[in-house]
Scaffold this motif. Structure first.
Motif, PDB file in Angstrom:
ATOM      1  N   GLN A 228       0.822  -1.218   0.000  1.00 35.67           N
ATOM      2  CA  GLN A 228       0.000   0.000   0.000  1.00 35.67           C
ATOM      3  C   GLN A 228       0.849   1.258   0.000  1.00 35.67           C
ATOM      4  O   GLN A 228       0.574   2.211  -0.727  1.00 35.67           O
ATOM      5  CB  GLN A 228      -0.914  -0.008   1.240  1.00 35.67           C
ATOM      6  N   ASN A 229       1.891   1.290   0.807  1.00 36.00           N
ATOM      7  CA  ASN A 229       2.752   2.473   0.859  1.00 36.00           C
ATOM      8  C   ASN A 229       3.473   2.688  -0.470  1.00 36.00           C
ATOM      9  O   ASN A 229       3.642   3.820  -0.920  1.00 36.00           O
ATOM     10  CB  ASN A 229       3.766   2.350   1.998  1.00 36.00           C
ATOM     11  N   CYS A 231       2.346   1.842  -3.384  1.00 32.50           N
ATOM     12  CA  CYS A 231       1.351   2.361  -4.325  1.00 32.50           C
ATOM     13  C   CYS A 231       1.159   3.856  -4.103  1.00 32.50           C
ATOM     14  O   CYS A 231       1.082   4.634  -5.064  1.00 32.50           O
ATOM     15  CB  CYS A 231       0.033   1.619  -4.144  1.00 32.50           C
ATOM     16  N   LEU A 232       1.095   4.277  -2.844  1.00 30.91           N
ATOM     17  CA  LEU A 232       0.934   5.702  -2.538  1.00 30.91           C
ATOM     18  C   LEU A 232       2.126   6.509  -3.042  1.00 30.91           C
ATOM     19  O   LEU A 232       1.974   7.639  -3.513  1.00 30.91           O
ATOM     20  CB  LEU A 232       0.753   5.914  -1.035  1.00 30.91           C
ATOM     21  N   GLU A 233       3.319   5.928  -2.952  1.00 29.22           N
ATOM     22  CA  GLU A 233       4.517   6.649  -3.420  1.00 29.22           C
ATOM     23  C   GLU A 233       4.477   6.846  -4.932  1.00 29.22           C
ATOM     24  O   GLU A 233       4.875   7.892  -5.452  1.00 29.22           O
ATOM     25  CB  GLU A 233       5.782   5.881  -3.011  1.00 29.22           C
ATOM     26  N   LEU A 322      -7.648   5.603  -2.655  1.00 28.76           N
ATOM     27  CA  LEU A 322      -6.190   5.661  -2.533  1.00 28.76           C
ATOM     28  C   LEU A 322      -5.666   7.059  -2.869  1.00 28.76           C
ATOM     29  O   LEU A 322      -4.738   7.553  -2.220  1.00 28.76           O
ATOM     30  CB  LEU A 322      -5.538   4.627  -3.451  1.00 28.76           C
ATOM     31  N   GLU A 325      -6.452   9.193   0.031  1.00 29.47           N
ATOM     32  CA  GLU A 325      -5.474   8.949   1.100  1.00 29.47           C
ATOM     33  C   GLU A 325      -4.192   9.740   0.843  1.00 29.47           C
ATOM     34  O   GLU A 325      -3.593  10.304   1.768  1.00 29.47           O
ATOM     35  CB  GLU A 325      -5.180   7.446   1.176  1.00 29.47           C
ATOM     36  N   LEU A 326      -3.780   9.805  -0.422  1.00 31.15           N
ATOM     37  CA  LEU A 326      -2.610  10.599  -0.784  1.00 31.15           C
ATOM     38  C   LEU A 326      -2.865  12.080  -0.517  1.00 31.15           C
ATOM     39  O   LEU A 326      -2.007  12.771   0.045  1.00 31.15           O
ATOM     40  CB  LEU A 326      -2.282  10.384  -2.266  1.00 31.15           C
ATOM     41  N   LYS A 329      -2.732  12.722   3.228  1.00 30.68           N
ATOM     42  CA  LYS A 329      -1.358  12.576   3.723  1.00 30.68           C
ATOM     43  C   LYS A 329      -0.547  13.837   3.418  1.00 30.68           C
ATOM     44  O   LYS A 329       0.127  14.400   4.290  1.00 30.68           O
ATOM     45  CB  LYS A 329      -0.715  11.344   3.080  1.00 30.68           C
TER      46      LYS A 329
END
Length: 690
Positions: A228-229, A231-233, A322, A325-326, A329
């Motif tokens: 998941q992290n 993918c966020l990056e 997602l 979420e980005l 963040k």
């Protein structure tokens, strides 16, 4: 995805009477919602199921919100905020009972949530179905005891490459040099469609160069998308490549609830109020804001969920969870959004404007003026229970507020001391008191006023003191109070105003003149009905004589209950910028509309709804730019003029609840156009009556 959609569709419509569940399971960003949407909108599925309902659940399950979603999707008219949970549940059961229905439950996370939701669904053994999407295999296994569980797999490298090329080059041939770094990019995305399309958004928007493609290839190679992290990056690369003027607009989306559908114009008004929109020459700020949103859509960071029928432009959007979420963040990292469960001991970064979004009821008594002096925006997006005294005592301290959205909180009265908030650009409230609060007219910086009430609202004469007001509306956002549609009685305007949009307005003193509103682009006007007059036909409603003039700036006009004679259509026909015209119940009265000697120069969309017209005379030159024609509930109309089919720009004719002869005229128009080689004209005919 076509094969996946066909498999699920066939399972939904198979000849099995017992209620069954079909599930789609896969990791975030794999395309579960996209696949479910494709099936939900399939032509055969629409025909097969009498009722189709879409519900988004997300991680935080709110039973009341789900019940409201179900009823709203079935177009049940109800004041939801005043209805108990048990009554909502009873209404859901009543409206589903005996009907073959399809319910899509999108993004379910918990077994207990399913156990609660399944109780809402009648088991009538009539072929009804439930379609679930989830990231969690254990949830769908629990729910799908007698149906299909479809595991949505990752895209192959070849399909990922096709998707990337489609999004970047739009059917054009890709440069030879792009193949090597491009194949590496799709390999790094590991078959995750969301990652592919977001990276494609970067490549499509930047200048096309081998250096950029190699740079993106290198950066995506350092992340593990299956995590998941990671993918966020990868998604964060899209933020790093955003132009500076889009970054605040993007971060703003992080404050919205998960899977929240928002109206385009609502978001545009907020962005303008926040000061995110940069003026470009003499262009309208709202048009620039729409361009910003389209840029985020083109970058595949925002999803379009609905378009306006009148012009095909974006009406409603949402953000993938997602991507959301980005947003959140990054917004927290930059001190852009404040998220807190309680207001006690809240502090904000010094000298930095901050916004607060809330989707839950919280106690505002912990506010400290010193700690939140940099607060610029407060938006409540769900029911908020607090007294007007609390509002007066605490919110009036935030003198630097630019945005205050309390439309889901019903105030007993509007506190007079709120007039101190002179920096407000955007105010949304729901007021239960009888009179419009005159102190609102002291907020001279106000650009947008959204005012909800269960009563019709007489606006004060000093409403023109709001010299910056651009939008006066009852409810442009999607919320539980969507059926509060009060009418505004607008007095004579004695000062220049910048009003661009007015919804559901009546000219309260009978002076039917909008001519002074020289910025007005969108108007929903309701004619004045006087029940005391009895000079009309017996058994018919009586109307005051309306003589209306409109400013030449109008682009969209909706008329209702005006009882105008068709000869007055010349007033509207003369508007040089009019693109959308909607005529609703008794907007015009009379059996014959002779439009053959009129020319609507820019009109693209025409809707006739619930009119008593019998004969319509027109020629193709009457509407030289018309793209779409809608005629609903015109029971007396005999036919559509055949010359309408000769309009070269016409794309769609839609008919519903009209005579069979009207349907026959549509068939003749379509047949005649096809004989001339025009296969682009589409028609839709439903529910013809004798």
């Amino acid at each position: 995805m076509d094969g996946d959609a066909e498999l699920i569709r066939d399972k939904l419509v198979e000849d099995q009477k017992k209620l069954s569940v079909v599930s789609i399971v896969g990791m975030g960003g794999i395309g579960k919602t996209t696949l479910a949407t494709k099936v939900f909108n399939d032509g055969y599925v629409k025909h097969y199921f009498y009722v189709r309902v879409w519900v988004t659940v997300s991680q935080t399950y709110d039973k009341r919100a789900v019940l409201i979603q179900i009823l709203a999707s079935m177009d049940v008219k109800l004041e939801f905020e005043k209805t108990s949970d048990s009554k909502l549940r009873e209404m859901v059961h009543k409206h589903l009972m005996g009907k073959r229905y399809l319910i899509v439950i999108d993004d379910i996370w918990n077994i207990d949530t399913w156990d609660d939701l399944k109780l809402f669904s009648p088991r009538d053994n009539n072929g009804s179905r439930i379609l679930l999407t989830s990231r969690l295999t254990e949830v769908v296994k629990h729910a799908t005891s007698n149906g299909l569980i479809h595991h949505l797999g990752h895209l192959s490298k070849e399909r990922s490459w096709d998707l990337l090329c489609q999004k970047v080059f739009h059917g054009n041939e890709c440069p030879e040099w792009s193949i090597k770094p491009g194949m590496q990019i799709v390999e790094n995305c590991q078959g995750l469609p969301l990652a592919v399309v977001v990276i494609a958004g970067i490549l499509a928007k930047e200048a096309c160069s081998e250096k950029l493609w190699e740079e993106i290839s290198y950066k995506t190679g350092s992340y593990l998308v299956g995590d998941q992290n990671g993918c966020l990056e990868i998604l964060a690369l899209s933020y790093n490549h955003l132009p500076l003027h889009l970054r605040e607009c993007f971060l703003y989306l992080g404050g919205l609830p998960e899977d929240y559908e928002f109206q385009e114009r609502w978001l545009s008004w907020l962005w303008v109020a926040e000061g995110f929109i940069q003026q470009v020459r003499d262009r309208c700020l709202e048009d620039i804001a729409e361009g910003y949103l389209m840029d985020l859509i083109d970058r595949n960071l925002v999803i379009v969920v609905d378009r306006r029928e009148s012009d095909g432009c974006v009406k409603a959007c949402k953000v993938h969870d997602l991507v959301k979420e980005l947003c959140l963040k990054k917004a927290k990292e930059e001190g852009f959004i404040l998220q807190t469960e309680r207001f006690s001991n809240v502090t904000t970064p010094p000298c930095k404007p901050i916004r607060m979004f809330r989707n839950e009821d919280i106690n505002i008594l912990g506010f400290s003026y010193r700690s939140v002096q940099n607060l610029r925006s407060i938006l409540w997006l769900s029911d908020f229970r607090s007294s007007s005294d609390d509002i007066a005592r605490y919110f009036s301290s935030f003198v630097l507020l630019r945005v205050l959205s309390l439309q889901t909180c019903e105030l007993e009265y509007f506190p007079d001391c709120m007039k101190r908030l002179v920096h407000l650009r955007y105010l949304a409230i729901q007021n239960s008191s009888e009179d419009f609060p005159s102190s609102i007219c002291d907020l001279w910086n106000l650009q947008t006023l959204i005012y909800l009430s269960s009563r019709d609202t007489i606006l004060p004469r000093n409403i023109s003191d709001l010299v910056s007001l651009r939008h006066l509306s009852y409810n442009p956002s999607k919320s539980g109070c969507q059926y509060l549609k009060n009418i505004f009685f607008l007095p004579s305007i004695d000062k220049p105003m910048k009003l661009q949009t007015i919804s559901h307005v009546v000219l309260g003193d009978g002076e039917n003149d909008f001519q002074s509103l020289t910025y007005l682009e969108k108007l929903k006007y309701i004619g004045i009905w006087d029940p005391l007059m009895d000079d009309g036909p017996k058994g018919e409603p009586s109307y005051r004589k309306n003589h209306i003039t409109f400013p030449e700036t109008l682009k969209t006009l909706t008329l209702k209950c005006c009882a105008l004679p068709w000869s007055d259509m010349s007033i509207i026909q003369s508007l040089p910028n009019l693109q959308v015209l909607k005529l609703k119940r008794n907007a015009f009265m009379g059996s014959c509309w002779k439009a053959d000697e009129q020319e609507f120069r820019q009109l693209k969309f025409l809707s006739l709804n619930d009119l008593d017209i019998k004969l319509w005379e027109a020629c193709s030159s009457s509407f030289p730019c018309l793209r779409q024609l809608e005629i609903f509930f015109c029971y007396d109309l005999e036919e559509i003029p055949l010359e309408i089919g000769d309009i070269p720009t016409l794309e769609l004719i839609k008919i519903m609840y009209c005579k069979h002869s009207v349907g026959e005229s549509v068939r003749r128009i379509e047949e005649e156009q096809q004989n001339l080689g025009n296969y682009d004209l589409k028609t839709g005919v439903l529910y013809l009556v004798d």
